[in-house]
Write a protein that holds these residues in place. Sequence first.
Motif, PDB file in Angstrom:
ATOM      1  N   UNK A 143       0.690  -1.474  -0.075  1.00  0.00           N
ATOM      2  CA  UNK A 143       0.099   0.002   0.106  1.00  0.00           C
ATOM      3  C   UNK A 143       0.961   1.247   0.151  1.00  0.00           C
ATOM      4  N   UNK A 144       2.021   1.337   0.781  1.00  0.00           N
ATOM      5  CA  UNK A 144       2.773   2.290   0.701  1.00  0.00           C
ATOM      6  C   UNK A 144       3.434   2.726  -0.542  1.00  0.00           C
ATOM      7  N   UNK A 164      -7.594   2.278 -10.703  1.00  0.00           N
ATOM      8  CA  UNK A 164      -8.444   1.362 -11.033  1.00  0.00           C
ATOM      9  C   UNK A 164      -9.863   1.807 -11.257  1.00  0.00           C
ATOM     10  N   UNK A 165     -10.798   1.478 -10.473  1.00  0.00           N
ATOM     11  CA  UNK A 165     -12.102   2.137 -10.465  1.00  0.00           C
ATOM     12  C   UNK A 165     -12.420   2.848  -9.277  1.00  0.00           C
ATOM     13  N   UNK A 166     -11.573   3.304  -8.648  1.00  0.00           N
ATOM     14  CA  UNK A 166     -11.695   4.384  -7.401  1.00  0.00           C
ATOM     15  C   UNK A 166     -11.393   5.724  -7.920  1.00  0.00           C
ATOM     16  N   UNK A 175      -4.485   0.425   1.698  1.00  0.00           N
ATOM     17  CA  UNK A 175      -4.144  -0.389   2.867  1.00  0.00           C
ATOM     18  C   UNK A 175      -3.866  -1.805   2.501  1.00  0.00           C
ATOM     19  N   UNK A 176      -3.042  -2.479   3.001  1.00  0.00           N
ATOM     20  CA  UNK A 176      -2.538  -3.789   2.673  1.00  0.00           C
ATOM     21  C   UNK A 176      -3.696  -4.750   3.024  1.00  0.00           C
ATOM     22  N   UNK A 177      -4.243  -5.590   1.848  1.00  0.00           N
ATOM     23  CA  UNK A 177      -5.574  -6.440   2.140  1.00  0.00           C
ATOM     24  C   UNK A 177      -4.996  -7.778   2.864  1.00  0.00           C
ATOM     25  N   UNK A 178      -5.669  -8.407   3.842  1.00  0.00           N
ATOM     26  CA  UNK A 178      -5.289  -9.344   4.572  1.00  0.00           C
ATOM     27  C   UNK A 178      -4.936 -10.707   3.564  1.00  0.00           C
ATOM     28  N   UNK A 179      -5.697 -10.832   2.545  1.00  0.00           N
ATOM     29  CA  UNK A 179      -5.470 -11.935   1.654  1.00  0.00           C
ATOM     30  C   UNK A 179      -4.515 -11.628   0.346  1.00  0.00           C
ATOM     31  N   UNK A 180      -3.914 -10.480   0.746  1.00  0.00           N
ATOM     32  CA  UNK A 180      -2.751 -10.028  -0.333  1.00  0.00           C
ATOM     33  C   UNK A 180      -3.516  -8.866  -1.238  1.00  0.00           C
ATOM     34  N   UNK A 181      -2.587  -8.149  -1.850  1.00  0.00           N
ATOM     35  CA  UNK A 181      -2.824  -7.236  -2.704  1.00  0.00           C
ATOM     36  C   UNK A 181      -3.360  -5.814  -1.752  1.00  0.00           C
ATOM     37  N   UNK A 182      -3.623  -4.811  -2.518  1.00  0.00           N
ATOM     38  CA  UNK A 182      -3.884  -3.535  -1.968  1.00  0.00           C
ATOM     39  C   UNK A 182      -5.338  -2.982  -1.990  1.00  0.00           C
ATOM     40  N   UNK A 188     -10.820  -3.574  -3.155  1.00  0.00           N
ATOM     41  CA  UNK A 188      -9.585  -4.161  -3.507  1.00  0.00           C
ATOM     42  C   UNK A 188      -9.008  -4.076  -5.042  1.00  0.00           C
ATOM     43  N   UNK A 189      -8.054  -3.712  -5.118  1.00  0.00           N
ATOM     44  CA  UNK A 189      -7.445  -3.185  -6.493  1.00  0.00           C
ATOM     45  C   UNK A 189      -6.823  -4.339  -7.151  1.00  0.00           C
ATOM     46  N   UNK A 190      -7.323  -4.427  -8.436  1.00  0.00           N
ATOM     47  CA  UNK A 190      -6.796  -5.548  -9.293  1.00  0.00           C
ATOM     48  C   UNK A 190      -5.541  -5.333  -9.913  1.00  0.00           C
ATOM     49  N   UNK A 191      -4.652  -6.224 -10.194  1.00  0.00           N
ATOM     50  CA  UNK A 191      -3.369  -6.134 -10.980  1.00  0.00           C
ATOM     51  C   UNK A 191      -3.703  -6.411 -12.654  1.00  0.00           C
ATOM     52  N   UNK A 192      -2.949  -5.603 -13.272  1.00  0.00           N
ATOM     53  CA  UNK A 192      -2.003  -4.508 -13.134  1.00  0.00           C
ATOM     54  C   UNK A 192      -2.987  -3.320 -12.700  1.00  0.00           C
ATOM     55  N   UNK A 193      -2.201  -2.557 -11.924  1.00  0.00           N
ATOM     56  CA  UNK A 193      -2.916  -1.352 -11.438  1.00  0.00           C
ATOM     57  C   UNK A 193      -2.790  -0.353 -12.453  1.00  0.00           C
ATOM     58  N   UNK A 194      -3.818   0.480 -12.633  1.00  0.00           N
ATOM     59  CA  UNK A 194      -4.114   1.504 -13.645  1.00  0.00           C
ATOM     60  C   UNK A 194      -4.276   2.854 -13.112  1.00  0.00           C
ATOM     61  N   UNK A 195      -3.494   3.914 -13.251  1.00  0.00           N
ATOM     62  CA  UNK A 195      -3.931   5.092 -12.908  1.00  0.00           C
ATOM     63  C   UNK A 195      -4.086   6.164 -14.081  1.00  0.00           C
TER      64      UNK A 195
END
Length: 241
Positions: A143-144, A164-166, A175-182, A188-195
């Motif tokens: 996340x950082x 992404x869609x945010x 924030x870091x997701x407990x199951x992995x990812x951000x 939850x953002x999906x990879x690849x991250x798109x800005x």
Amino acid sequence: MSEAEPDERETAAAREPGERAPVTPRGRRLAGRLVIGVLCAVLGFAATAEVRSNDRSTKFATARQDELVGILGDLSQRSERLRGDIRDLENTKAGLERDTQGQTAVEDARRRAATYGMLAGTLPAAGPGIRLTIDDPRGRLRAEDLLDTLEELRDAGAEVIQADDVRVGVSTYFADAASGGVVADGRLLTRPYVFLVIGDPHTLATALGIPGGVLQTLRNLGARGAVAQEQRIVIRAVRSP
């Protein structure tokens, strides 16, 4: 006294009452002079009228006092009517100016509302900018790392950002997701991250590509960032007011 005068008196004395006197040579001469005088008067009047019609200054110079008073009164009335027309036009102009200023204020308020809405994330936005795609095949980004990327974009002059869609706002968090990812704002953002970023494309791309910048940091973490400059970036994601 001429010799004809006694004869004329004797003829008049011999004339009976009610009888018309015969026309004498002297009467003819008087009648002729009278006709000539009348004709001269008519010609003089006609000449004067012609001169007055062709020369207004002569008209005023030869007008009687009562005529000049009448002309002055007529000019005063016309002047007053013109002043009234001027006042009406000035009032109309002032009303139009007030209406124009009001309309300008309304248009300015609308532009400000649209600008604030885009900055707050409550309205869609479109404009030139960049598309930053971050490929993280090993899932090493935290996340950082995405937060640092966001801050670098803001420092480079980004006006509107969508991750992404945010829709990113002043209160957006990563924030870091407990199951992995951000997670961004709870999603939850999906990879690849798109800005998607609206701002000056060249400035944004240059800021990301400087030594020690975002792209180099991503490479050091095992990820890869690609920047595409575009003339029109459309951001449709919005935030709740």
